[in-house]
Design a protein around this motif. Sequence first.
Motif, PDB file in Angstrom:
ATOM      1  N   ALA A   1      51.630  37.803  25.621  1.00  0.00           N
ATOM      2  CA  ALA A   1      51.273  39.165  25.679  1.00  0.00           C
ATOM      3  C   ALA A   1      49.841  39.336  26.086  1.00  0.00           C
ATOM      4  N   LEU A   2      48.906  38.620  25.464  1.00  0.00           N
ATOM      5  CA  LEU A   2      47.697  38.925  25.665  1.00  0.00           C
ATOM      6  C   LEU A   2      47.212  38.660  27.120  1.00  0.00           C
ATOM      7  N   TRP A   3      47.552  37.423  27.445  1.00  0.00           N
ATOM      8  CA  TRP A   3      47.462  36.966  28.696  1.00  0.00           C
ATOM      9  C   TRP A   3      48.199  37.911  29.993  1.00  0.00           C
ATOM     10  N   GLY A   4      49.273  38.690  29.671  1.00  0.00           N
ATOM     11  CA  GLY A   4      49.888  39.627  30.689  1.00  0.00           C
ATOM     12  C   GLY A   4      48.938  40.747  30.764  1.00  0.00           C
ATOM     13  N   VAL A   5      48.535  41.482  29.755  1.00  0.00           N
ATOM     14  CA  VAL A   5      47.439  42.532  29.751  1.00  0.00           C
ATOM     15  C   VAL A   5      46.165  42.121  30.356  1.00  0.00           C
ATOM     16  N   ASN A   6      45.682  40.812  30.070  1.00  0.00           N
ATOM     17  CA  ASN A   6      44.522  40.274  30.842  1.00  0.00           C
ATOM     18  C   ASN A   6      44.424  40.401  32.226  1.00  0.00           C
ATOM     19  N   PHE A   7      45.537  40.462  33.004  1.00  0.00           N
ATOM     20  CA  PHE A   7      45.545  40.764  34.472  1.00  0.00           C
ATOM     21  C   PHE A   7      45.083  41.813  34.766  1.00  0.00           C
ATOM     22  N   VAL A   8      45.372  42.948  33.898  1.00  0.00           N
ATOM     23  CA  VAL A   8      44.849  44.258  34.173  1.00  0.00           C
ATOM     24  C   VAL A   8      43.464  44.280  34.057  1.00  0.00           C
ATOM     25  N   ILE A   9      42.706  43.570  32.882  1.00  0.00           N
ATOM     26  CA  ILE A   9      41.534  43.431  32.633  1.00  0.00           C
ATOM     27  C   ILE A   9      40.587  42.606  33.716  1.00  0.00           C
ATOM     28  N   ILE A  10      41.283  41.805  34.296  1.00  0.00           N
ATOM     29  CA  ILE A  10      40.731  40.943  35.653  1.00  0.00           C
ATOM     30  C   ILE A  10      40.497  41.864  36.738  1.00  0.00           C
ATOM     31  N   ASP A  11      41.585  42.678  36.937  1.00  0.00           N
ATOM     32  CA  ASP A  11      41.544  43.597  37.988  1.00  0.00           C
ATOM     33  C   ASP A  11      40.360  44.477  37.883  1.00  0.00           C
ATOM     34  N   LEU A  12      40.119  45.043  36.570  1.00  0.00           N
ATOM     35  CA  LEU A  12      39.006  45.782  36.443  1.00  0.00           C
ATOM     36  C   LEU A  12      37.738  45.194  36.605  1.00  0.00           C
ATOM     37  N   GLY A  13      37.505  43.880  35.971  1.00  0.00           N
ATOM     38  CA  GLY A  13      36.517  42.976  36.353  1.00  0.00           C
ATOM     39  C   GLY A  13      36.042  42.815  37.693  1.00  0.00           C
ATOM     40  N   LEU A  14      37.079  42.722  38.490  1.00  0.00           N
ATOM     41  CA  LEU A  14      36.850  42.250  39.907  1.00  0.00           C
ATOM     42  C   LEU A  14      36.394  43.558  40.697  1.00  0.00           C
ATOM     43  N   ASP A  15      36.198  44.488  40.057  1.00  0.00           N
ATOM     44  CA  ASP A  15      35.611  45.794  40.687  1.00  0.00           C
ATOM     45  C   ASP A  15      33.857  45.933  40.462  1.00  0.00           C
ATOM     46  N   HIS A  16      33.409  44.983  39.337  1.00  0.00           N
ATOM     47  CA  HIS A  16      32.362  44.707  38.790  1.00  0.00           C
ATOM     48  C   HIS A  16      31.588  43.477  39.288  1.00  0.00           C
ATOM     49  N   PHE A  17      32.340  42.301  39.601  1.00  0.00           N
ATOM     50  CA  PHE A  17      31.678  40.881  39.941  1.00  0.00           C
ATOM     51  C   PHE A  17      32.419  40.511  41.121  1.00  0.00           C
ATOM     52  N   PRO A  18      31.696  39.384  41.851  1.00  0.00           N
ATOM     53  CA  PRO A  18      32.399  38.644  42.852  1.00  0.00           C
ATOM     54  C   PRO A  18      33.275  37.610  41.930  1.00  0.00           C
ATOM     55  N   PRO A  19      34.501  37.328  42.514  1.00  0.00           N
ATOM     56  CA  PRO A  19      35.314  36.431  41.695  1.00  0.00           C
ATOM     57  C   PRO A  19      34.897  35.107  41.025  1.00  0.00           C
ATOM     58  N   LEU A  20      34.351  34.348  41.559  1.00  0.00           N
ATOM     59  CA  LEU A  20      33.686  33.166  41.252  1.00  0.00           C
ATOM     60  C   LEU A  20      32.516  33.307  40.287  1.00  0.00           C
ATOM     61  N   LEU A  21      31.958  34.272  40.533  1.00  0.00           N
ATOM     62  CA  LEU A  21      30.457  34.715  39.452  1.00  0.00           C
ATOM     63  C   LEU A  21      31.460  35.192  38.132  1.00  0.00           C
ATOM     64  N   PHE A  22      32.289  35.931  38.339  1.00  0.00           N
ATOM     65  CA  PHE A  22      33.111  36.629  37.289  1.00  0.00           C
ATOM     66  C   PHE A  22      33.849  35.420  36.364  1.00  0.00           C
ATOM     67  N   SER A  23      34.384  34.266  37.079  1.00  0.00           N
ATOM     68  CA  SER A  23      34.816  33.411  36.179  1.00  0.00           C
ATOM     69  C   SER A  23      34.007  32.548  35.455  1.00  0.00           C
ATOM     70  N   ALA A  24      32.648  32.224  36.223  1.00  0.00           N
ATOM     71  CA  ALA A  24      31.575  31.715  35.371  1.00  0.00           C
ATOM     72  C   ALA A  24      30.969  32.382  34.442  1.00  0.00           C
ATOM     73  N   LEU A  25      30.911  33.709  34.500  1.00  0.00           N
ATOM     74  CA  LEU A  25      30.552  34.268  33.208  1.00  0.00           C
ATOM     75  C   LEU A  25      31.337  34.489  32.140  1.00  0.00           C
ATOM     76  N   ARG A  26      32.835  34.522  32.191  1.00  0.00           N
ATOM     77  CA  ARG A  26      33.682  34.136  31.247  1.00  0.00           C
ATOM     78  C   ARG A  26      33.664  33.105  30.464  1.00  0.00           C
ATOM     79  N   PHE A  27      33.323  31.775  31.351  1.00  0.00           N
ATOM     80  CA  PHE A  27      33.490  30.696  30.447  1.00  0.00           C
ATOM     81  C   PHE A  27      31.978  30.653  29.872  1.00  0.00           C
TER      82      PHE A  27
END
Length: 307
Positions: free
Chosen positions: A14-40
């Motif tokens: 359930a958390l991973w499912g909702v997480n796709f909406v959060i990812i979509d929101l985050g991609l409006d703020h960050f480039p994808p690879l930088l976004f992934s680096a920051l999350r880790f």
Amino acid sequence: MRPSHVALAALVTALWGVNFVIIDLGLDHFPPLLFSALRFLVAALPAVFFVGRPKVAWKWIVGVGLALGVAKFGLLFTGMSMGAPAGLSSLILQVQAVFTAVFAFLALGERPGPVKLTGMAVALAGIGVAAIDEGASSSLTGFLLVIAAAVAWGVSNVLTRKASPPDALNFMVWVSTVPVLPLLALSLLIEGPERDLAALRDLDPVGVGVIVFIAWVATVFGFGAWGWLLRRHPASSVAPFSLLVPVFGMSSAALFLGEEISPLRWCAAALLVGGVALTSLSSPPRKAAEEPEAKVLVPTPNGGTAP
């Protein structure tokens, strides 16, 4: 699986499912690879100073870090940034269950039975229907990148099963330290320092909240719990539960992002959910080469031992 373990798997999906909406929101703020680096980076710090030393060999930490962090999430975020919708991505990513079962057979000798094989075939049929739907509406590039992310997730599942970490939270935190520098390097190389610096300069509370949710809830808790389940059950039995992610992912994307669910997409989702039902209700996987049962001596009340 015990009912409590099934409930935990359902919560994580359930958390991973909702997480796709959060990812979509985050991609409006960050480039994808930088976004992934920051999350880790946020997932690893400051937790790495409190979880103690790694409890498995570094080869497993590095292997899972590269497969899960760099490959899976780098490809997933890039695919979504190139147009793969959040709800559809949550659906097609779940073909990882098929790759996990195949890799588990090759590496761990977990031989799927006929019912599990049927479930895998039904799930693949669902992916095929989703591909037809996506091909009719937009470019397939993002779709194919998400499929590649599913392959990487399958590798990560089997590596986690092989590592069998005694402390899943400790393992996930240390795994999160591995992708940071490779993803930052790829971001600087592919996305460019100017774009990265602009995203960091424009950081706002929404961007911070997105990173915190994805890092601490979806990554540390989600994959920590997932690894805990993989240590206690065969990889090809745990992984199919992730096919429930589209139920939450597509629903939340439709609710919060207004994504339309076409008839073909409904058909794809039905096939995938049917596949997970067949796969989850099948008998446990058999070992490719059966091992003799080990006998253990246990104490008896009179001070002796018995097998």
